[in-house]
Scaffold this active site. Structure first.
Site, PDB file in Angstrom:
ATOM      1  N   ASP A 108      -6.838 -10.095   4.939  1.00  0.00           N
ATOM      2  CA  ASP A 108      -6.369  -8.733   4.687  1.00  0.00           C
ATOM      3  C   ASP A 108      -5.548  -8.786   3.396  1.00  0.00           C
ATOM      4  O   ASP A 108      -4.364  -9.112   3.419  1.00  0.00           O
ATOM      5  CB  ASP A 108      -5.526  -8.247   5.871  1.00  0.00           C
ATOM      6  CG  ASP A 108      -4.894  -6.882   5.611  1.00  0.00           C
ATOM      7  OD1 ASP A 108      -5.040  -6.355   4.489  1.00  0.00           O
ATOM      8  OD2 ASP A 108      -4.247  -6.356   6.534  1.00  0.00           O
ATOM      9  N   LYS A 141      -4.664  -0.383  -1.069  1.00  0.00           N
ATOM     10  CA  LYS A 141      -3.486  -0.121  -1.911  1.00  0.00           C
ATOM     11  C   LYS A 141      -3.784  -0.052  -3.417  1.00  0.00           C
ATOM     12  O   LYS A 141      -4.054   1.019  -3.926  1.00  0.00           O
ATOM     13  CB  LYS A 141      -2.387  -1.124  -1.574  1.00  0.00           C
ATOM     14  CG  LYS A 141      -1.809  -0.855  -0.163  1.00  0.00           C
ATOM     15  CD  LYS A 141      -0.464  -1.501   0.062  1.00  0.00           C
ATOM     16  CE  LYS A 141       0.235  -0.918   1.269  1.00  0.00           C
ATOM     17  NZ  LYS A 141       0.043  -1.669   2.517  1.00  0.00           N
TER      18      LYS A 141
END
Ligand SMILES: *Cc1c(COP(=O)(O)O)cnc(C)c1O
Length: 400
Positions: free
Chosen positions: A223, A250
């Site tokens: 991740d 992000k």
């Protein structure tokens, strides 16, 4: 009214209202402050970036969005090609979604179904890390290990599907010896655990995880929603150790539009690619592959490459190490630095009370949480701006 995140709404401090933003600066109309958080670690190029703006403007004049069900378009094709050539190894198959949490969900669903498709339906368990954070949706909460975010899950009792271990090789080996035939994946935030407290650990742990995953036929998932795009001082942790599935979010769009991607290796993709319709991946977020998000992501990667962002990040780390050298105060547990991340962990969260206002008055926007005062600045920050952010952190401990 707006229901704000992670806050008791009763008595919540009025948030600062931003009317303009440029470079690393947020403007409230009354004061300009440096965004030392990069809007939850995403705005790596700063605000109002002319080329990123233009990428969106050019695309919006054609179309903003079409669904990927039965349709496709150039921005999503180009982004997928770019990721295929840019990411390490055979991480070649991009499944897009609208947020990091969803992209982790997709990764976990992939890992589970990968084994179901092979008839190994006993492999239902996830090996994850203590203090892990993978998002706020249900399966990601279950994989996460942070009471402060996920205590609501207690209502269901202990999950039989997730085991949490510390970032120690011995714990990894023990977990594999106990659960190897029931695990479908090892899921980690590699090198740097963000929301769990900016915890940093060694690459040797990831190498060992890779080794054990290979030995026992378990999928390794990184991740990199927070760590991707240089934050750890590596372009991706996946450049050091190759996972089977990589999740990015992000900073993927330079913080312009929410978007994320779950990238699968050839082996994982081939676990779905056959003559059985029921082996298809049954997932499809409405806004996956959004054309504006893909256009700005492409432009973001182009800037990252052309302007040698890795050297910018090395410079941020150098300045940070120089400025924080010898810094200490009572109440501090540890000062940690990795790439574009610095964290001052204190012994008692009360030590950080009032810091946000203190920083604001000194031209810095900061958002400490629990025992962690940190900065993850946009990579375009100038030296004197970074010195201001770090100076503010140090000053707090001098006066308090
Ligand atoms: C932020 C984060 C997520 C969740 O991403 P959202 O876009 O907020 O859903 C998942 N994993 C990690 C490591 C993160 O830092």
């Amino acid at each position: 009214m707006i229901w704000y995140p992670y806050e008791q709404m009763k008595g919540m401090k009025e948030p600062w209202k931003i009317v303009d933003a440029e470079g690393v600066w947020l403007d409230t109309g009354e004061r300009k402050v440096i965004d030392s958080v990069s809007s939850w670690w995403s705005v790596i190029h700063g605000y109002k970036h002319p080329e990123l703006n233009q990428a969106i403007i050019s695309q919006v004049e054609k179309f903003s969005h079409v669904m990927l069900g039965g349709l496709t378009h150039e921005p999503v094709q180009r982004l997928s090609d770019k990721l295929q050539s840019w990411l390490p190894g055979d991480l070649d198959y991009s499944f897009f979604s609208d947020s990091g949490s969803v992209a982790v969900e997709v990764a976990l669903k992939m890992a589970l179904q990968y084994y179901m498709n092979r008839g190994e339906s006993k492999r239902t368990m996830i090996l994850a890390l203590e203090h892990a954070y993978h998002g706020d949706t249900f399966k990601t909460m279950e994989a996460g290990d942070d009471e402060d975010y996920h205590f609501v899950l207690k209502a269901y009792g202990e999950s039989p599907y997730v085991v949490h271990i510390p970032t120690e090789i011995q714990a990894l080996e023990e977990a594999f010896s106990l659960y190897h035939d029931r695990l479908n994946c090892v899921l980690v935030e590699p090198l740097l655990q963000g929301a769990g407290g900016m915890r940093m650990y060694e690459v040797s742990f990831l190498k060992k995880a890779r080794e054990l995953c290979d030995q026992y036929g378990v999928l390794l998932i990184f991740d990199e929603v927070a760590t991707g795009f240089g934050r750890t001082g590596n372009r991706f942790a996946a450049d050091l150790v190759l996972p089977d599935i990589l999740v990015l979010g992000k900073a993927l769009t330079g913080g312009y539009i929410g978007h994320a991607v779950t990238v699968a290796s050839r082996k994982v993709f081939e676990g779905f690619y056959d003559d059985y319709p029921e082996h298809a991946l049954m997932h499809g977020p409405t806004f996956m592959g959004n054309a504006l998000a893909c256009s700005v992501a492409l432009q973001s990667i182009e800037i990252f490459e052309k302007q040698d962002y890795m050297s910018k990040i090395r410079r941020i780390e150098e300045i940070t190490r120089r400025e924080m050298k010898g810094f200490w105060a009572p109440g501090i547990e540890e000062v940690r630095i990795m790439g574009g991340c610095v964290c001052v962990e204190v012994k008692d969260p009360a030590v950080l009370e009032g810091y946000q206002q203190f920083a604001y008055e000194r031209g810095v926007f900061s958002r400490p949480f629990l025992k962690y005062l940190y900065a993850m600045v946009p990579y375009v920050i100038r030296e004197e701006e970074l010195v201001q952010v770090l100076g503010c952190m140090k000053e707090w401990f001098e006066v308090s």
